[in-house]
Design a protein around this motif. Sequence first.
Motif, PDB file in Angstrom:
ATOM      1  N   GLY A   1      17.821   0.161  -4.654  1.00 35.54           N
ATOM      2  CA  GLY A   1      17.863   0.003  -5.958  1.00 35.54           C
ATOM      3  C   GLY A   1      17.835   1.948  -6.531  1.00 35.54           C
ATOM      4  N   ARG A   2      17.121   2.530  -7.095  1.00 36.62           N
ATOM      5  CA  ARG A   2      16.636   3.629  -7.290  1.00 36.62           C
ATOM      6  C   ARG A   2      15.838   4.251  -6.623  1.00 36.62           C
ATOM      7  NH1 ARG A   2      12.470   3.824 -11.600  1.00 36.62           N
ATOM      8  NH2 ARG A   2      12.544   6.285 -11.307  1.00 36.62           N
ATOM      9  N   TYR A   3      15.337   3.288  -5.898  1.00 34.77           N
ATOM     10  CA  TYR A   3      13.577   4.211  -4.943  1.00 34.77           C
ATOM     11  C   TYR A   3      14.225   3.926  -3.281  1.00 34.77           C
ATOM     12  CZ  TYR A   3      11.298   2.397 -10.041  1.00 34.77           C
ATOM     13  OH  TYR A   3      11.057   2.005 -10.293  1.00 34.77           O
ATOM     14  N   SER A   4      13.723   4.638  -3.317  1.00 34.44           N
ATOM     15  CA  SER A   4      14.081   5.741  -1.553  1.00 34.44           C
ATOM     16  C   SER A   4      13.286   5.018  -0.874  1.00 34.44           C
ATOM     17  CB  SER A   4      14.751   7.101  -1.193  1.00 34.44           C
ATOM     18  OG  SER A   4      13.287   7.367  -2.179  1.00 34.44           O
ATOM     19  N   HIS A   5      12.169   4.928  -1.426  1.00 33.57           N
ATOM     20  CA  HIS A   5      10.811   4.628   0.159  1.00 33.57           C
ATOM     21  C   HIS A   5      10.092   3.500  -1.619  1.00 33.57           C
ATOM     22  CE1 HIS A   5      12.286   8.772   0.332  1.00 33.57           C
ATOM     23  NE2 HIS A   5      11.263   8.751   1.534  1.00 33.57           N
ATOM     24  N   VAL A   6       9.781   2.459  -0.294  1.00 33.70           N
ATOM     25  CA  VAL A   6       8.786   2.031  -0.089  1.00 33.70           C
ATOM     26  C   VAL A   6       7.207   2.055   1.005  1.00 33.70           C
ATOM     27  CG1 VAL A   6       7.575  -0.866  -0.415  1.00 33.70           C
ATOM     28  CG2 VAL A   6      10.304  -0.167  -0.771  1.00 33.70           C
ATOM     29  N   SER A   7       6.216   2.711   0.182  1.00 35.84           N
ATOM     30  CA  SER A   7       4.703   2.835   0.737  1.00 35.84           C
ATOM     31  C   SER A   7       4.055   1.583   0.482  1.00 35.84           C
ATOM     32  CB  SER A   7       4.307   3.729   0.224  1.00 35.84           C
ATOM     33  OG  SER A   7       4.260   4.697   0.727  1.00 35.84           O
ATOM     34  N   LEU A   8       2.534   1.137   1.452  1.00 34.91           N
ATOM     35  CA  LEU A   8       1.857  -0.650   1.646  1.00 34.91           C
ATOM     36  C   LEU A   8       0.428   0.738   1.707  1.00 34.91           C
ATOM     37  CD1 LEU A   8       3.449  -2.278   3.769  1.00 34.91           C
ATOM     38  CD2 LEU A   8       3.719  -2.318   1.602  1.00 34.91           C
ATOM     39  N   LEU A   9      -0.180   0.504   0.537  1.00 28.93           N
ATOM     40  CA  LEU A   9      -1.604   0.699   0.972  1.00 28.93           C
ATOM     41  C   LEU A   9      -2.708  -0.938   0.627  1.00 28.93           C
ATOM     42  CD1 LEU A   9      -1.321   3.816  -1.210  1.00 28.93           C
ATOM     43  CD2 LEU A   9      -2.402   4.026   0.954  1.00 28.93           C
ATOM     44  N   PRO A  10      -3.907  -0.567   1.174  1.00 30.39           N
ATOM     45  CA  PRO A  10      -4.796  -1.528   0.820  1.00 30.39           C
ATOM     46  C   PRO A  10      -5.907  -1.348  -0.025  1.00 30.39           C
ATOM     47  CG  PRO A  10      -5.627  -0.545   3.397  1.00 30.39           C
ATOM     48  CD  PRO A  10      -3.751   0.005   2.139  1.00 30.39           C
ATOM     49  N   LEU A  11      -5.780  -2.539  -0.828  1.00 28.44           N
ATOM     50  CA  LEU A  11      -6.443  -2.262  -1.971  1.00 28.44           C
ATOM     51  C   LEU A  11      -7.800  -2.961  -1.398  1.00 28.44           C
ATOM     52  CD1 LEU A  11      -6.237  -0.731  -4.674  1.00 28.44           C
ATOM     53  CD2 LEU A  11      -6.036  -3.128  -5.694  1.00 28.44           C
ATOM     54  N   THR A  12      -7.710  -3.847  -0.438  1.00 33.92           N
ATOM     55  CA  THR A  12      -9.687  -3.835  -0.228  1.00 33.92           C
ATOM     56  C   THR A  12      -9.554  -3.531   1.368  1.00 33.92           C
ATOM     57  OG1 THR A  12      -8.119  -6.105   0.528  1.00 33.92           O
ATOM     58  CG2 THR A  12      -8.917  -6.597  -0.678  1.00 33.92           C
ATOM     59  N   LEU A  13     -10.634  -3.615   1.701  1.00 31.11           N
ATOM     60  CA  LEU A  13     -11.073  -1.848   3.085  1.00 31.11           C
ATOM     61  C   LEU A  13      -9.875  -2.663   4.142  1.00 31.11           C
ATOM     62  CD1 LEU A  13     -14.839  -3.521   3.560  1.00 31.11           C
ATOM     63  CD2 LEU A  13     -13.892  -0.816   2.373  1.00 31.11           C
ATOM     64  N   SER A  14      -9.730  -4.135   4.394  1.00 29.42           N
ATOM     65  CA  SER A  14      -8.371  -4.063   5.031  1.00 29.42           C
ATOM     66  C   SER A  14      -7.451  -4.978   5.253  1.00 29.42           C
ATOM     67  CB  SER A  14      -8.785  -4.583   6.379  1.00 29.42           C
ATOM     68  OG  SER A  14      -9.727  -5.736   6.208  1.00 29.42           O
ATOM     69  N   VAL A  15      -5.998  -5.322   4.959  1.00 32.17           N
ATOM     70  CA  VAL A  15      -5.365  -6.161   5.484  1.00 32.17           C
ATOM     71  C   VAL A  15      -4.809  -6.508   6.436  1.00 32.17           C
ATOM     72  CG1 VAL A  15      -2.878  -6.187   3.869  1.00 32.17           C
ATOM     73  CG2 VAL A  15      -4.520  -4.890   2.577  1.00 32.17           C
ATOM     74  N   SER A  16      -5.102  -8.047   6.835  1.00 31.35           N
ATOM     75  CA  SER A  16      -3.809  -8.031   8.141  1.00 31.35           C
ATOM     76  C   SER A  16      -2.771  -9.105   7.579  1.00 31.35           C
ATOM     77  CB  SER A  16      -5.202  -8.925   8.633  1.00 31.35           C
ATOM     78  OG  SER A  16      -6.086  -9.991   7.570  1.00 31.35           O
TER      79      SER A  16
END
Length: 220
Positions: free
Chosen positions: A151-166
Motif C-alpha cells: 500500500g502506501r508504505y514502502s518499507h517494513v522494519s522489525l525491531l525487538p521490544l524484548t531483549l531478543s525475538v527468536s
Amino acid sequence: MKHRTYTICSGGTLGSWVLPYLKEAGALIGADRGALFLVDHGFVPEISLGDFDSVTLEELERVRSGSRQFISCDPVWKDLTDTEMAFTWALEQGAEEITLCGVLGTRWDHSLANVHLLRRALDAGVQCRIVDEHNELRLMDGRAPLRLTQGRYSHVSLLPLTLSVSGITLHGFRYPLREATLTIGQSLGISNVLTAGEGTIQVRDGLLLVIQSSEEEASG
C-alpha cells in the motif's frame, strides 16, 4: 453507547494527514490538546480527558461543550499520561481495536511510553496500531502471524521490544528470514520491502515491533 473500535487523538504531531483516520473511526477519544484538534475540525469526541495544561481557558470550554463526555484532572497529582488515561478508558469500554494518532512527537519520553502501550493492548487481546504521517506501528508475539499488504508504505522494519525475538520467519519480502533471531542493538531488521501483494511475519518467542514506513513528502 459502547463501540468496538476507538481512535485516540492525542496532542503530539498532528495535521491534515490524520483526517482520513478520524473519518473512519468507530468512536473518537480526545486526549488533552488532541481533543481540541478534534473539536476544531468538526468531530465530536465520545469523551475528552486529560489535564488540559496545553490549552487556554477559552479552548478548554470549546472542548468541554463539543464533547459528549468530559473529564479534567489535576496535572500534578495524576499518575497516568493523558494518552494512557484515554487508552485505559477505551479498554474499560471493551474496545476490540484501538488506533492511536498524535501520540508521537518531539517529546521522546512520551513517544516511547506510548509505543509501550502496544504491549498493554497485546496482553489484553486488543488489536492496536500507532499511526503518524509516515509510519504505522504494531506489536506482535508468537500467538499469531501478522499479515501485511502492499500500500502506501514502502518499507517494513522489525525491531525487538524484548531483549531478543527468536523464530522470526518472513514470507513475501525482498530479504527473507527463516527462524532468525533479533536482539536489541541489531539493525538487521531495518528497511525490508514487500515483494508480493501480501507478506507474512511469524515469530516464536519475544515481542517484535513492526514499523511500516513511507517516504512521501509531508502534507502539513
